[in-house]
Write an enzyme that holds these catalytic residues in place. Sequence first.
Site, PDB file in Angstrom:
ATOM      1  N   GLU A  70       1.078  -1.287   0.151  1.00 53.98           N
ATOM      2  CA  GLU A  70       0.019   0.044  -0.104  1.00 53.98           C
ATOM      3  C   GLU A  70       0.888   1.634   0.119  1.00 53.98           C
ATOM      4  O   GLU A  70       0.392   2.703  -1.062  1.00 53.98           O
ATOM      5  CB  GLU A  70      -1.262   0.115   0.683  1.00 53.98           C
ATOM      6  CG  GLU A  70      -1.734  -1.447   0.851  1.00 53.98           C
ATOM      7  CD  GLU A  70      -2.935  -0.609   0.385  1.00 53.98           C
ATOM      8  OE1 GLU A  70      -2.861  -0.155  -0.792  1.00 53.98           O
ATOM      9  OE2 GLU A  70      -4.050  -1.997   0.225  1.00 53.98           O
TER      10      GLU A  70
ATOM     11  N   ARG B 173       0.288   3.971  -3.090  1.00 52.95           N
ATOM     12  CA  ARG B 173      -0.579   5.127  -2.542  1.00 52.95           C
ATOM     13  C   ARG B 173       1.249   6.106  -2.844  1.00 52.95           C
ATOM     14  O   ARG B 173       0.502   7.348  -3.467  1.00 52.95           O
ATOM     15  CB  ARG B 173      -1.353   4.674  -1.410  1.00 52.95           C
ATOM     16  CG  ARG B 173      -2.100   3.627  -1.603  1.00 52.95           C
ATOM     17  CD  ARG B 173      -2.850   3.773  -0.740  1.00 52.95           C
ATOM     18  NE  ARG B 173      -4.173   2.886  -1.448  1.00 52.95           N
ATOM     19  CZ  ARG B 173      -5.409   3.299  -0.716  1.00 52.95           C
ATOM     20  NH1 ARG B 173      -5.912   3.485  -0.723  1.00 52.95           N
ATOM     21  NH2 ARG B 173      -5.619   1.452  -1.064  1.00 52.95           N
TER      22      ARG B 173
ATOM     23  N   ASP C 151      -4.147  -9.807  -8.718  1.00 54.73           N
ATOM     24  CA  ASP C 151      -4.195  -8.224  -9.651  1.00 54.73           C
ATOM     25  C   ASP C 151      -3.881  -7.555  -9.962  1.00 54.73           C
ATOM     26  O   ASP C 151      -2.573  -8.282 -11.150  1.00 54.73           O
ATOM     27  CB  ASP C 151      -5.176  -7.569  -9.718  1.00 54.73           C
ATOM     28  CG  ASP C 151      -5.135  -7.268  -7.368  1.00 54.73           C
ATOM     29  OD1 ASP C 151      -4.725  -7.880  -7.142  1.00 54.73           O
ATOM     30  OD2 ASP C 151      -6.328  -6.123  -7.510  1.00 54.73           O
TER      31      ASP C 151
ATOM     32  N   GLU D 214     -11.125   0.703 -11.018  1.00 55.39           N
ATOM     33  CA  GLU D 214     -11.386  -0.672 -12.156  1.00 55.39           C
ATOM     34  C   GLU D 214     -11.566  -0.932 -13.554  1.00 55.39           C
ATOM     35  O   GLU D 214     -11.708  -1.028 -14.736  1.00 55.39           O
ATOM     36  CB  GLU D 214     -11.133  -2.506 -11.971  1.00 55.39           C
ATOM     37  CG  GLU D 214      -9.891  -2.476 -10.893  1.00 55.39           C
ATOM     38  CD  GLU D 214     -10.654  -1.822  -9.721  1.00 55.39           C
ATOM     39  OE1 GLU D 214     -11.664  -2.260  -9.378  1.00 55.39           O
ATOM     40  OE2 GLU D 214      -9.368  -2.137  -8.747  1.00 55.39           O
TER      41      GLU D 214
ATOM     42  N   THR E  96      -0.804   1.083 -11.029  1.00 54.04           N
ATOM     43  CA  THR E  96      -1.727  -0.388 -10.788  1.00 54.04           C
ATOM     44  C   THR E  96      -3.287   1.317  -9.750  1.00 54.04           C
ATOM     45  O   THR E  96      -3.637   0.653  -9.662  1.00 54.04           O
ATOM     46  CB  THR E  96      -1.653  -1.275  -9.531  1.00 54.04           C
ATOM     47  OG1 THR E  96      -2.995  -1.858  -9.976  1.00 54.04           O
ATOM     48  CG2 THR E  96      -0.595  -0.890  -8.815  1.00 54.04           C
TER      49      THR E  96
HETATM   50  C1  DMJ Z   1      -5.974   0.000  -5.684  1.00 53.49           C
HETATM   51  O1  DMJ Z   1      -5.370   0.799  -4.224  1.00 53.49           O
HETATM   52  C2  DMJ Z   1      -5.045  -0.339  -6.924  1.00 53.49           C
HETATM   53  O2  DMJ Z   1      -5.981  -0.446  -7.371  1.00 53.49           O
HETATM   54  C3  DMJ Z   1      -4.814  -2.006  -6.184  1.00 53.49           C
HETATM   55  O3  DMJ Z   1      -4.277  -2.512  -6.857  1.00 53.49           O
HETATM   56  C4  DMJ Z   1      -6.184  -2.692  -6.532  1.00 53.49           C
HETATM   57  N1  DMJ Z   1      -6.963  -2.453  -5.113  1.00 53.49           N
HETATM   58  C5  DMJ Z   1      -7.550  -0.418  -5.642  1.00 53.49           C
HETATM   59  C6  DMJ Z   1      -8.267  -0.221  -6.197  1.00 53.49           C
HETATM   60  O4  DMJ Z   1      -9.869  -0.689  -5.976  1.00 53.49           O
END
Ligand code: DMJ
Length: 505
Positions: free
Chosen positions: A117, A121, A250, A404, A496
């Site tokens: 995270e 982030r 994912d 997504e 991501t």
């Molecule tokens: C985000 O923090 C990122 O896209 C992560 O890869 C998956 N979960 C959340 C969004 O749903």
Amino acid sequence: ASKGASKARPISQQQLDELSKIASELRSKELTSPERAEAVKRAFVHAWNGYEAAAFGHDEIKPVSNTSADSWQGFGATLIDSLDTMILMGLDDELRRAREFVAKLDFYQDVPASFFEFTIRYVGGLLGAHSLSGDELYLKKATEIADRLMHSFGSASPFPRSTVNLKTTKANYPGWNSGNAILSEIGSCQLEFAYLSHHTQNQSYNNAARNVYSVLHKMTKSTPGLYPVSVSPDASGFGSQHVTLGGLADSFYEYLIKLWILTNGEDDESLEMYTESANSIEEHLVRRVEDLSKRDEEFVFLGELDGKRHTNQMEHLQCFAGGMFALGSFHSRELKPQTNAEQLLVKKRNQHLDLGAQLAESCASLYWYSSSGLAPESIQYTEKSDLVQNGWWTAQTKYMLRPETVESLFVLYRATGEQKYRDWGWEIFLSIEEQCRTPFAYSGLRDATKRKSLDNWDDSMQSFFLAETLKYLYLLFAEDANGMPLLPIDEYVFTTEAHPLKILR
Ligand code: DMJ
């Protein structure tokens, strides 16, 4: 933990009515794309203003109680995740105040940090801001935090440990997973660390992150290209045979093709890993379900595997995959293939674009068929679709403002130029306005199958709503003064958490 005194009285019926008016006015108008982009920008400003007023410097605003929460150790996750969206939208005053906060941040704190995270982030947010502005402060701050996170890597394992104390540097794999590493956690730092190494001329970030791929690639798997979610720290095997493109996995798959793109096609092994995975996803995870309700088209969903057993369930998180296939296809268009993997990518160009489009449409349809207009967190489906209307049903009802599906619509729009992707994205945005807008920001829903009520708001707005959901919606509609798209996908690759990184040439 929730902090801050409640600054709000309970939300009144009059306030609810006013909120509904905003959404129905928007719905009643035929807007051009630039006007739609402006509407998304206004939504961002509404959420940002609420965050600034009630939660500035905290990780999140709680958008119903108008208080704050600190899910990621209180370094200002929403603020850092939002920096590049503000740059993109030209929100100069808001950005100036946020930058002042960033300049004072001190990451040398006695707190446990989630490697995953904090990378996606905080490091990603700062790097996205650096990439768009060239402002060295953001690179410096990203380096400061990455230097603390690098202590996740140790001599006993090629993989970063899940949690690291930013001061003592003590690091662990999660106890709940029998001490095993998690695929998405070890395989979603490669873009951020490659960018960081390139811009700091310090190869240690990239070397550590990139080695994870080589080790995973060499490990024996039941099916080439499909990696179980749980990995033993010494790389001797996998902790289970559970394979999914959803939670715990994912962004690992997402990053394989994106690292090849970020390195301007230099990283052969990541493309090889991607093409292997793409083949096996097509062969073993894609499921086609007849739509008995409305359309001639089938639903194209992704399932999961436990060993050889297939499970017919799909999480909203898996909806990134439509964009992944479309992005790989897009980047093969001018490729003169020199390796086997490149040949395969070129050969599959149309097939992958079609599959991406089908997955994206199926994910969008989960929004169309839901009474809130917003898709649930997960569904189950049956391939014997005469049994259940539509062929699928809701498994987890919540809607968390996740990005997504709009992310996939954005990539599909950029790859094909087809207006329908803009229109589907606009419908989703209108539903967010109708169902999720609170007087202070936007809230997730407990149950996407129900229409708006005070009780249905979950009082949570995760930082990815401003980092990703609204950014992708804005990019779907926004154009520059010459009518050209902002952040072309042949110049930028999105992490991501949707932080745009300029391709390293
Ligand atoms: C985000 O923090 C990122 O896209 C992560 O890869 C998956 N979960 C959340 C969004 O749903």
